[in-house]
Design a protein around this motif. Structure first.
Motif: not given
Lengths: 469, 297
Positions: B77-81, B129-144
């Motif tokens: 899950v990528r958040l491009q700032c 951000l919410l997507t990354a937190i809500r999921g049940d599967e393993p997640t990598v959150l990238l805040i770029d």
């Protein structure tokens, strides 16, 4: 990690907190939360691999890359490679200096890191001891070691050997002569690296005898942005110069952000009211005042006499590197006469030392004698160059305000201040020294804002805070 | 994976079992990591803390997060700032248009029924951000490129990164069931706030050493001759020592290797370097300086 024996559970937390304290002593802010993290790191990683512990602790304790050099030196003291003489991996240590030099040349040519560390230990052991070992005065000196070993003289020999022998080891098997040109520089860098290793090794040995905490406090060089401008030596100035471009970029971004913030937020009452007529008098959509994109003008007035030249040159290059943030930058230099030097400062050649040379030869900054005279310099500026200063101009005066006993000529500064938007004086001396001896700092401080600016970090803070947007 | 290793902690993401495991599996995924990178990634995984990666452009900050996602079989899950990014782009937003449609569709309902209905999951637009937190599967959150965002967004990140929870007033607090492996990248154009730094493990990703860079080049440009790769990396090393405006990074090294391959050069000589220097250096005065430094005539 031979230091951790059986009672590791009691020794380790103590060592960690002592390490953290030493880091704090060098201006690295480490809170209790970070210390707890660091302990968790040690727990997870175990104590098997020293390099991993180094990286792990760095990840938990550091917050910026500029702190890394200090961290590494301190880490070597608190988590040393071993105690006393390092256990030799080779069967016999070198018998004399000649043999040591032979082996060093070999290791440098092959770029063998373990061998180099090993040789640093041997060199300090053989050549670095001074004083009598039994009394409290003895120790090991890196300077003495390097003085006797003279690793820099090995360069020619290594190069000759590499050419003669064909395949040296570091990849001399050559595609022609092109990469050979790089060889000299590479070896030079390796020698420099070896000198660092010897320094670290000597510190470690001394720390064993005198107590780690004391050596950590005194023998570790500060990071580049905390070096005092007035006492910096040549290498430190060179180090400082390397931080110039990143610093300029960072300051420019900060200025731009401040400018953006200043540009929004001011409500234009007249236009808001007119707009509100279409919604029955309720101001639903406020109108904001538009900014004219007027960037400030900067005039630098720099003392370039010997004592403060390092500071002045660094600041000139810094402001010049940020010049796209200003509509106009003009730089004047003086010792006891003023001359404009804007055209001499180009970002391409960002070398403060060469810049000082050019200013000295190409600009008329001194008259009959070579010592600085603030009174006549300010007087001449107010007389001949005052048209450079206008209501949009910020003037930065750089210097230690030491007049060598001449008249400080405060009225001239007052004339400049009256014409400019703001005048700031950046003084590389701390406030404790102001108005001691021949310094007229407090006289000037009554007319303009005077700020102590002793190192690059402080300079960065002042530049972003003082300059108008 | 979480059962491996000696002491799995409660908040661990549990992608890796040891530092060696990190090195090995990242290499399989095409990312050659240094000791520093491998150790820090392992710690971030094991301690469940976000990882703040700083460094010059083009050394593989974003690539690291992607590689970890590939290795862990996690979704990325990528958040491009960017400048002006706000809560509704980073966290969540109510779908106003859909809510209006819902209100007009159910004309004869009572207000209470409508209200509870339009603030339900169906009308929530989840942002990264919410997507990354809500999921049940393993997640990598990238805040770029975190440094590009405004200071206010950092405040928003604080809650998310320290507790991995988000409060939506109408729905209550949503806490992560599976803690995401979080990577923040920054080019250090702006100092990030101390509070944000304190919540993260810090990794300064610098240019790799010669040996590692050679391996990277050989991995990314397999057709390149070994001797040529060696001299290429040495020239790059010399350029980096030269105090240029923009030192060449790993991305440029790889570009250059590809260029040489395309040109069919088998050794690195003066004319080849002179003609292709523009691939590596992006400023005219840098090129002039480098030509002088390498004594190209």
């Amino acid at each position: 990690m031979s230091t951790q024996g059986a009672p590791a559970s009691t020794v380790l937390p103590e060592r960690l907190t002592a390490f953290v304290r030493a880091l704090r002593g060098h201006g690295i802010r480490v809170g209790p939360a970070e210390t707890v993290d660091a302990a968790a790191v040690l727990e997870v990683l175990g104590l098997a691999d020293r390099e991993r512990i180094r990286e792990g602790l760095a990840a938990a304790l550091l917050r910026a890359d500029r702190q890394r050099a200090v961290f590494d030196a301190t880490f070597d003291l608190y988590f040393p490679l071993g105690m006393g003489e390092l256990a030799a991996t080779r069967a016999a240590p070198a018998a004399d200096v000649t043999e040591l030099r032979d082996r060093l040349a070999e290791a440098l040519a092959a770029n063998d890191a373990t061998a180099l560390t090993q040789l640093a230990g041997e060199a300090v052991d053989m050549l670095g001891a001074y004083g009598s070992a039994g009394s409290g005065t003895g120790g090991w000196s890196a300077h003495q070691t390097l003085d006797r070993l003279r690793p820099q003289t090995l360069l020619a020999r290594i190069l000759a050997a590499g050419r003669g022998g064909g395949t040296g080891g570091g990849g001399g098997a050559g595609p022609g002569d092109f990469t050979e040109r790089l060889e000299a520089d590479e070896i030079r860098r390796r020698i420099e690296d070896y000198r660092g290793r010897v320094g670290g090794e000597a510190r470690r040995r001394v720390a064993e005898r005198r107590g780690t905490d004391e050596i950590a406090r005194r023998a570790i060089a500060p990071s580049a942005d905390q070096i005092d401008f007035l006492v910096a030596n040549r290498e430190q100035l060179a180090e400082l110069r390397r931080t110039l471009q990143p610093l300029a970029r960072k300051l420019a971004t900060r200025l731009a952000a401040r400018r953006r913030r200043a540009a929004r937020g001011q409500i234009d009452i007249r236009r808001t009211l007119r707009r509100s007529l279409s919604t029955g008098g309720v101001p639903l959509r406020p109108a904001y005042r538009r900014h004219r994109p007027a960037r400030p003008e900067i005039v630098l007035l720099c003392d370039v006499s010997g004592s403060v030249a390092g500071f002045a040159n660094f600041t000139m290059l810094l402001v010049q590197a940020m010049r796209d943030q200003f509509s106009r930058v003009r730089v004047y230099a003086f010792v006891n006469r003023v001359d404009e030097v804007t055209h001499l400062i180009t970002t391409g050649a960002a070398d403060p030392a060469a810049l000082g040379q050019r200013i000295a030869t190409e600009a008329a900054v001194s008259g009959w004698h070579g010592s600085s005279d603030y009174g006549s310099a300010l007087g001449e500026f107010a007389e001949c160059h005052l048209d450079a200063v206008g209501p949009r101009t910020s003037v930065l005066v750089l210097g230690d305000a030491r007049t060598n006993g001449f008249d400080p000529n405060v009225p001239a500064l007052r004339r400049i201040a009256a014409r400019a938007r703001r005048v700031h004086w950046l003084n590389p001396e701390g406030p404790a020294y102001w108005s001691t001896g021949d310094s007229a700092a407090h006289d000037y401080a009554e007319v303009v804002d005077m700020h102590a600016c002793r190192n690059a970090r402080r300079l960065g803070e002042l530049v972003t805070r003082l300059l108008p947007v | 994976m979480a059962e491996q290793g000696d002491r799995p902690r409660g908040d661990a993401t549990g992608f890796f079992s040891s530092v060696d495991d990190v090195l090995e599996r990242l290499a399989e995924a095409g990312y050659l990591a240094s000791t520093a990178v491998a150790t820090t990634v392992f710690l971030a995984d094991r301690l469940g803390k976000p990882l703040l990666v700083e460094g010059p452009a083009g050394v593989g900050k974003t690539e690291l997060a992607k590689a970890v996602a590939r290795v862990g079989g996690a979704r990325l899950v990528r958040l491009q700032c960017y400048e002006g990014i706000d809560e509704s782009r980073a966290l969540y937003e109510w779908n106003h248009a859909k809510q209006l449609l819902r209100i007009t569709a159910g004309r004869d309902e009572t207000w209470d029924e409508t209200r509870t209905d339009i603030f339900s999951d169906e009308f929530l637009l989840t942002r990264p951000l919410l997507t990354a937190i809500r999921g049940d599967e393993p997640t990598v959150l990238l805040i770029d490129e975190t440094d590009k965002a405004d200071v206010e967004v950092e405040g928003l990140l604080l809650e998310v990164l320290s507790d991995f929870q988000v409060t939506v007033p109408e729905l209550g607090t949503i806490t992560a069931t599976q803690r995401p492996f979080t990577v923040l990248t920054s080019n250090a154009t702006r100092e990030l706030s101390e509070a944000l730094r304190r919540r993260c493990l810090f990794l300064h990703l610098d240019f790799p050493d010669a040996e590692l860079e050679q391996r990277i080049v050989r991995l990314k440009v397999p057709g390149l001759d070994a001797v040529l790769a060696d001299s290429l990396v040495r020239v790059i090393g010399a350029l980096r020592a030269m105090d240029l405006r923009k030192a060449p990074s790993v991305a440029e090294t790889i570009d250059w290797a590809r260029t040489l391959l395309a040109l069919g050069a088998d050794t690195l000589d003066e004319s080849v370097v002179r003609t292709s220097l523009g691939v590596v250096l992006k400023h005219q005065d840098d090129i002039a300086k480098a030509a002088q430094g390498l004594t190209l005539v």
